[in-house]
Design a protein around this motif. Structure first.
Motif, PDB file in Angstrom:
ATOM      1  N   SER A 161       8.742  12.057   2.077  1.00  0.00           N
ATOM      2  CA  SER A 161       9.304  11.489   2.996  1.00  0.00           C
ATOM      3  C   SER A 161      10.803  11.882   3.651  1.00  0.00           C
ATOM      4  O   SER A 161      10.338  11.343   5.049  1.00  0.00           O
ATOM      5  N   HIS A 166       5.630  15.962   7.768  1.00  0.00           N
ATOM      6  CA  HIS A 166       5.550  15.128   6.684  1.00  0.00           C
ATOM      7  C   HIS A 166       4.333  15.301   6.309  1.00  0.00           C
ATOM      8  O   HIS A 166       3.054  14.576   6.117  1.00  0.00           O
ATOM      9  N   VAL A 184      -4.493   8.336   1.519  1.00  0.00           N
ATOM     10  CA  VAL A 184      -3.843   7.501   2.281  1.00  0.00           C
ATOM     11  C   VAL A 184      -3.049   7.225   3.610  1.00  0.00           C
ATOM     12  O   VAL A 184      -3.408   8.152   3.866  1.00  0.00           O
ATOM     13  N   TYR A 186       0.159   6.332   6.457  1.00  0.00           N
ATOM     14  CA  TYR A 186       1.583   5.989   6.386  1.00  0.00           C
ATOM     15  C   TYR A 186       2.344   6.185   7.235  1.00  0.00           C
ATOM     16  O   TYR A 186       1.723   6.265   8.522  1.00  0.00           O
ATOM     17  N   VAL A 188       6.641   6.176   8.444  1.00  0.00           N
ATOM     18  CA  VAL A 188       7.418   7.214   8.318  1.00  0.00           C
ATOM     19  C   VAL A 188       8.834   7.066   9.943  1.00  0.00           C
ATOM     20  O   VAL A 188       8.176   7.212  10.639  1.00  0.00           O
ATOM     21  N   TRP A 218       2.947   1.402  -1.437  1.00  0.00           N
ATOM     22  CA  TRP A 218       3.817   1.984  -2.136  1.00  0.00           C
ATOM     23  C   TRP A 218       5.481   1.931  -0.745  1.00  0.00           C
ATOM     24  O   TRP A 218       4.939   2.421   0.177  1.00  0.00           O
ATOM     25  N   THR A 230      10.938   4.633  -5.500  1.00  0.00           N
ATOM     26  CA  THR A 230       9.437   3.932  -5.497  1.00  0.00           C
ATOM     27  C   THR A 230       9.618   3.004  -5.846  1.00  0.00           C
ATOM     28  O   THR A 230       8.996   2.242  -6.769  1.00  0.00           O
ATOM     29  N   MET A 337       9.969   5.056   4.102  1.00  0.00           N
ATOM     30  CA  MET A 337       8.444   5.668   4.131  1.00  0.00           C
ATOM     31  C   MET A 337       7.652   4.340   4.211  1.00  0.00           C
ATOM     32  O   MET A 337       8.026   3.716   2.688  1.00  0.00           O
ATOM     33  N   GLN A 339       3.222   4.475   2.019  1.00  0.00           N
ATOM     34  CA  GLN A 339       2.158   4.573   2.070  1.00  0.00           C
ATOM     35  C   GLN A 339       0.985   3.118   1.445  1.00  0.00           C
ATOM     36  O   GLN A 339       2.188   2.595   0.750  1.00  0.00           O
TER      37      GLN A 339
END
Length: 432
Positions: A161, A166, A184, A186, A188, A218, A230, A337, A339
């Protein structure tokens, strides 16, 4: 003479059987007093497993037997494992949190209170108690140790993260042979206070007991060195953890990159459950079928602005419980972040990539009814408002094994298809 010989055969067979049984059992026997000596290492393992069981399994006010063999114990809310934590001893679950603005239950999600096998008879736990899947001795003995029971293997492949580009960082964590692989979506680069999505549920094939396949959200903050925080929720197939191949509703948390803190479900002091009709770790039914009905669950995780705890909601407004803010360092403030997607463990059986499936076991390009999906992706912003995911990126670290394709439309908002078969006869050259 011949008759005497035939009469002695059963005796010989019995003696031989006893000798073979003695050789197979293993523990040494002292001729002096016939005392059985179990290997010290095995004795320690069993003692630790039993001690761990005693800590985990709380006295129930009622027990419900699930059709799949699970025992669901109804435990008084203030006696659940979370309240073994020194900071929680003597306390009780908090009142309701403030829900995010703009939050409306997903009317198209099919999750009800009866989406788990143990509730097919219509039974539930009494008010003031919570359903907890009973841990059995064999569950702990399948783990590498009682200490690691209920914990994810430390990652050797990860999405950092705090990295500048990334991309996945392929550096290895020492002394760990497990490779976690992902497909995934995501976001960020901002401060996030929660996330929401609907995920369809499948029963992917997991080919090794030490591997798993999961689909989850996540909530992430910190770095992937030693201070990763997490919060995770979704569904998973994990033969080692549960002893079967059923997809199960699960939660997870860690505050130190999966090293010493955190666990699945209620297998340590952490998550506080408030719901008496949902058992975390219990099997999900029904599941999605190729070209047939698609069954999905809607999940919302968010930080209560009043108390700072992270709450979990399932389906149409059903609060499951919360992670106390004090469990975390970085996540006590916010996430950096979010996910959404799939993860598998690749233990490289026979030196080749695993054939454990992700999602439905089909690639993203096969679309609705074949591939797995996440839909209606949202995040919670600084103002405790749910907003569409901004600038969603999609990434698969082994696209020949598991891939992902994103999109957006008026019905599903931000969505993506993802998954794959791992190594199989059709893609054994491209999956490594």
């Amino acid at each position: 003479m011949a008759a005497s010989h035939h009469r002695s055969l059963p005796v010989l067979v019995l003696i031989l059987s006893l000798l073979l049984l003695a050789a197979a059992v293993g523990p040494a026997v002292s001729e002096a007093n016939s005392t059985v000596f179990w290997p010290e290492k095995e004795m320690r393992k069993y003692r630790r497993a039993r001690a761990h069981l005693k800590r985990l399994n709380k006295p129930p006010v009622k027990t419900i037997e699930s059709p799949d063999g699970d025992l669901i114990d109804c435990v008084l809310s203030h006696l659940q494992p979370a309240f073994d934590h020194p900071k929680l001893k003597g306390s009780r679950p908090l009142d309701l949190p403030e829900r995010p603005r703009g939050h409306a239950p997903d009317g198209t999600a099919t999750t009800g209170h009866d989406f788990q096998l143990w509730r097919t008879s219509g039974e539930s736990c009494p008010e003031g108690s919570v359903p907890i899947r009973r841990t059995k001795e064999e569950d702990i003995l399948r783990a590498s140790s009682a200490k690691r029971f209920g914990r994810k293997p430390i990652a050797t492949t990860r999405l950092d993260s705090e990295s500048d580009d990334h991309e996945f960082d392929h550096s290895l964590v020492p002394c760990n042979s497990h490779d976690r692989q992902h497909a995934v979506g995501y976001v960020v680069g901002d401060q996030y206070y929660g996330a929401k999505a609907s995920i369809n549920v499948w029963a992917p094939k997991v080919t090794s007991p030490s591997e798993f396949s999961l689909s989850q959200i996540w909530i992430i903050s910190g770095s992937f060195g030693t201070d990763l925080n997490t919060i995770e929720a979704g569904w998973q197939v994990s033969p080692q953890l549960y002893g079967d191949s059923s997809p199960r509703f699960f939660t997870y948390w860690t505050s130190d990159a999966y090293q010493a803190t955190g666990c699945y479900n209620l297998l340590c002091s952490g998550f506080i459950q408030t719901n008496n009709m949902i058992a975390i770790g219990a099997a999900i039914s029904p599941v999605s079928k190729p070209t047939g009905g698609q069954f999905d669950i809607s999940l919302l995780v968010w930080k209560d602005p009043n108390h700072g705890n992270w709450w979990l909601e399932l389906g149409s407004g059903k609060l499951v419980g919360y992670w106390p803010s004090f469990l975390f360092s970085h996540l006590s403030e916010h996430a950096s972040m979010v996910q959404f997607g799939g993860e598998v463990v690749n233990s490289r059986p026979m030196g080749e990539h695993t054939s454990t499936q992700m999602g439905s076991g089909r690639f993203a390009g096969e679309g609705f009814g074949q591939a797995s999906y996440f839909r209606n992706l949202q995040v919670v912003d600084w103002d405790n408002s749910l907003v569409p995911v901004p600038n969603l990126r999609v990434l698969a670290d082994h696209p020949g094994c598991y891939n992902i394709q994103g999109g957006i439309n008026a019905v599903w908002g931000n969505y993506f298809y993802y998954g794959g078969p791992g190594r199989d006869d059709d893609n054994d050259d491209s999956c490594s």
